[in-house]
Scaffold this motif. Structure first.
Motif, PDB file in Angstrom:
ATOM      1  N   UNK A 341      93.721  59.864  26.293  1.00  0.00           N
ATOM      2  CA  UNK A 341      93.648  58.891  27.385  1.00  0.00           C
ATOM      3  C   UNK A 341      93.705  57.458  26.861  1.00  0.00           C
ATOM      4  N   UNK A 342      93.030  57.186  25.751  1.00  0.00           N
ATOM      5  CA  UNK A 342      93.049  55.838  25.183  1.00  0.00           C
ATOM      6  C   UNK A 342      94.442  55.478  24.668  1.00  0.00           C
ATOM      7  N   UNK A 343      95.155  56.457  24.143  1.00  0.00           N
ATOM      8  CA  UNK A 343      96.509  56.189  23.670  1.00  0.00           C
ATOM      9  C   UNK A 343      97.425  55.752  24.803  1.00  0.00           C
ATOM     10  N   UNK A 344      97.183  56.263  26.001  1.00  0.00           N
ATOM     11  CA  UNK A 344      98.047  55.941  27.138  1.00  0.00           C
ATOM     12  C   UNK A 344      98.087  54.468  27.464  1.00  0.00           C
ATOM     13  N   UNK A 345      96.984  53.732  27.218  1.00  0.00           N
ATOM     14  CA  UNK A 345      96.903  52.351  27.697  1.00  0.00           C
ATOM     15  C   UNK A 345      96.482  51.357  26.623  1.00  0.00           C
ATOM     16  N   UNK A 346      96.622  51.728  25.345  1.00  0.00           N
ATOM     17  CA  UNK A 346      96.172  50.813  24.295  1.00  0.00           C
ATOM     18  C   UNK A 346      97.113  50.739  23.103  1.00  0.00           C
ATOM     19  N   UNK A 347      98.389  50.979  23.339  1.00  0.00           N
ATOM     20  CA  UNK A 347      99.348  50.776  22.253  1.00  0.00           C
ATOM     21  C   UNK A 347      99.660  49.284  22.125  1.00  0.00           C
ATOM     22  N   UNK A 434      98.439  52.607  16.610  1.00  0.00           N
ATOM     23  CA  UNK A 434      98.344  51.352  17.338  1.00  0.00           C
ATOM     24  C   UNK A 434      97.080  51.298  18.183  1.00  0.00           C
ATOM     25  N   UNK A 435      96.729  52.424  18.804  1.00  0.00           N
ATOM     26  CA  UNK A 435      95.512  52.479  19.613  1.00  0.00           C
ATOM     27  C   UNK A 435      94.275  52.273  18.755  1.00  0.00           C
ATOM     28  N   UNK A 436      94.212  52.978  17.623  1.00  0.00           N
ATOM     29  CA  UNK A 436      93.031  52.910  16.764  1.00  0.00           C
ATOM     30  C   UNK A 436      92.863  51.545  16.115  1.00  0.00           C
ATOM     31  N   UNK A 437      93.976  50.819  15.912  1.00  0.00           N
ATOM     32  CA  UNK A 437      93.901  49.521  15.234  1.00  0.00           C
ATOM     33  C   UNK A 437      93.963  48.351  16.202  1.00  0.00           C
ATOM     34  N   UNK A 438      93.875  48.630  17.508  1.00  0.00           N
ATOM     35  CA  UNK A 438      93.919  47.554  18.511  1.00  0.00           C
ATOM     36  C   UNK A 438      92.593  46.815  18.505  1.00  0.00           C
ATOM     37  N   UNK A 439      92.395  45.983  17.493  1.00  0.00           N
ATOM     38  CA  UNK A 439      91.070  45.394  17.263  1.00  0.00           C
ATOM     39  C   UNK A 439      90.973  43.931  17.658  1.00  0.00           C
ATOM     40  N   UNK A 440      92.060  43.339  18.125  1.00  0.00           N
ATOM     41  CA  UNK A 440      91.987  41.916  18.463  1.00  0.00           C
ATOM     42  C   UNK A 440      92.804  41.635  19.706  1.00  0.00           C
ATOM     43  N   UNK A 441      92.431  40.659  20.510  1.00  0.00           N
ATOM     44  CA  UNK A 441      93.215  40.300  21.697  1.00  0.00           C
ATOM     45  C   UNK A 441      94.639  39.918  21.322  1.00  0.00           C
TER      46      UNK A 441
END
Length: 457
Positions: A341-347, A434-441
């Motif tokens: 689910x997180x992969x769907x909206x956090x690439x 990309x999802x796991x490393x989405x650490x900054x705005x």
């Protein structure tokens, strides 16, 4: 500029002619008291629905999806435009049907003055989303004529797989609790529960099969009623905007809102601990909607008793080891389901707010808010991804069963090429990284809450 929730609730004072005052007196009071759902208020505007900037009275309308969803669409954010557009593939026919429910012009003026919030417009025939809907509608008419299916609902294969998955989930409980009593059996139970939850996600969007969602969501620790209110009318309509409460599901440990500044811990440490955090996802979900039941904001369904009964049963039979097995089971479900689910909206591209804000087409906004992977994977192999690998398709056509997503994706890709729309469909590990490393705005700009927005004068 779009107003805040407080602005929407407050409205403006009505001033005008005596005629307007007389019309205003005929507007009945709100039919329901103020309600809350996950901290978001339902604030009904009397008996009227706003669609495309115009107001309608559907109190006598026998909606095919039922009265509950009809009233929820009115009361969620004071506007039903996106709910109307997203749930009517035959949009021309739907627009023609509702014309007779449009209120008179005098009342239109009063209501527009009373509620001057941004009003989304209905998309024209040349828009991307209108074109895609026509193409997909033509596809379903074609296969129905050929006798392959009875509509947008599940195929026979899908129905058989669901009931097989439900039986497999029950069997996994028996195997874990009475036969194996091992860690690996608890993991198998968690995988079976994840697949069952994937079906629940599918059924909650289809009115005819909504009761099956109680068997496949509530039984594993979710809440089908909460999903019905929030997933359908909040997440799907306002995906990846501040009105989408899915952002809050993992706060403050995993911050997924790209406009929120992360502290050092949230930038460096918690993304690494992502799988560990997700092990508590099921428990967090159940605890939340259980507290909502105690507050009176959530209905008590028999399916909600399954989760605590299972906890008690595991402890009653195996003591602390039983609780450990049950935790492994829920941890497996949490990691498996919420990772997808997180992969769907956090690439990477999904978190590009500016890219989404540039569009005035709700359909394109959904494509900018969803990521797909494993392109054109067949129905059965897609189960490994819990069928979330076709998420753009699902958001554009939420009423359509996921057994049709592969064929619709082909139509969508052709439409994207014709309209020069960038459609992101990567590889699984690429999107996961990309999802796991989405650490900054992704930027210091803000959200544009509602594409195709204008203020009614």
């Amino acid at each position: 500029m779009c107003r805040t929730a407080a602005d929407r609730s407050a409205g403006t004072n009505v001033e005008g002619s005596e005629q307007q005052k007389v019309v205003m007196e005929r507007i009945p009071p709100p039919s329901n008291p103020l309600k809350m759902s996950s901290g978001v208020a339902f604030h009904p505007e009397g008996r009227y629905w706003r669609i495309g900037g115009d107001w309608y009275d559907f109190t006598e309308f026998a909606h095919p999806g039922g009265r509950e969803i009809l009233y929820l669409s009115r009361d969620r954010f004071d506007d039903a435009t996106y709910a109307f557009e997203a749930h009517h593939m035959e949009y021309k026919r739907a627009r023609a049907i509702i014309k007779k429910y449009k209120v008179g012009e005098d009342l239109q003026k009063v209501l527009r003055e009373k509620n001057r919030t941004p009003a989304p417009k209905l998309l024209d025939d040349d828009s991307f989303y209108s074109d895609v809907r026509r193409r997909v509608s033509a596809y379903f008419k074609k296969i129905k004529k050929e006798g392959h299916t009875n509509g947008v609902g599940p195929t026979r294969q899908c129905v058989a797989l669901f009931w097989g998955s439900f039986v497999a989930w029950i069997a996994s409980i028996y195997y874990c609790l009475f036969l194996s009593k091992s860690i690996h059996s608890a993991i198998l139970q968690g995988i079976a529960a994840s697949i069952l939850g994937a079906f629940g996600h599918n059924w909650i969007h289809q009115p005819k099969y909504k009761h099956w969602a109680y068997l496949s969501l509530d039984t594993i620790g979710f809440s089908s009623d909460q999903w019905y209110r929030e997933h359908l009318l909040q997440h799907h309509m306002y995906t990846n905007t501040p009105l989408d409460n899915h952002f809050k599901g993992t706060d403050p440990f995993l911050v997924t809102d790209p406009t929120v500044e992360r502290n050092w811990l949230q930038r460096v440490i918690t993304p690494i601990l992502n799988p560990i955090i997700l092990t508590f996802g099921i428990w967090g979900n159940y605890s939340f909607h259980a507290s909502e039941m105690l507050k009176g904001n959530e209905k008590l369904q028999l399916g909600k008793l399954v989760f605590p009964v299972l906890v008690f049963t595991y402890y009653r039979i195996e003591g602390w080891w039983g609780l450990a097995l049950f935790f492994v089971n829920t941890a497996t479900t949490g990691i498996y389901y919420f990772t997808m689910a997180l992969m769907n909206h956090n690439s990477e591209k999904i978190l590009d707010v500016e890219r989404r804000n540039k569009t005035n087409d709700w359909g394109i906004a959904q494509i900018c808010s969803c990521a797909d992977w494993a392109v054109q994977t067949k129905f059965l192999p897609s189960s490994i991804y819990l069928w979330l690998n076709y998420h753009c398709v699902h958001h554009l056509f939420p009423l359509t069963d996921f057994s049709h997503h592969r064929n619709i994706q082909s139509i969508l890709m052709e439409a994207c090429l014709d309209h020069n729309v960038e459609y992101e469909a990567g590889e699984f590990f690429q999107i996961y990284k990309q999802m796991a490393s989405a650490s900054a705005p992704q930027g210091a700009y803000g959200w544009k809450l509602t594409p195709t927005t204008e203020v009614e004068e």
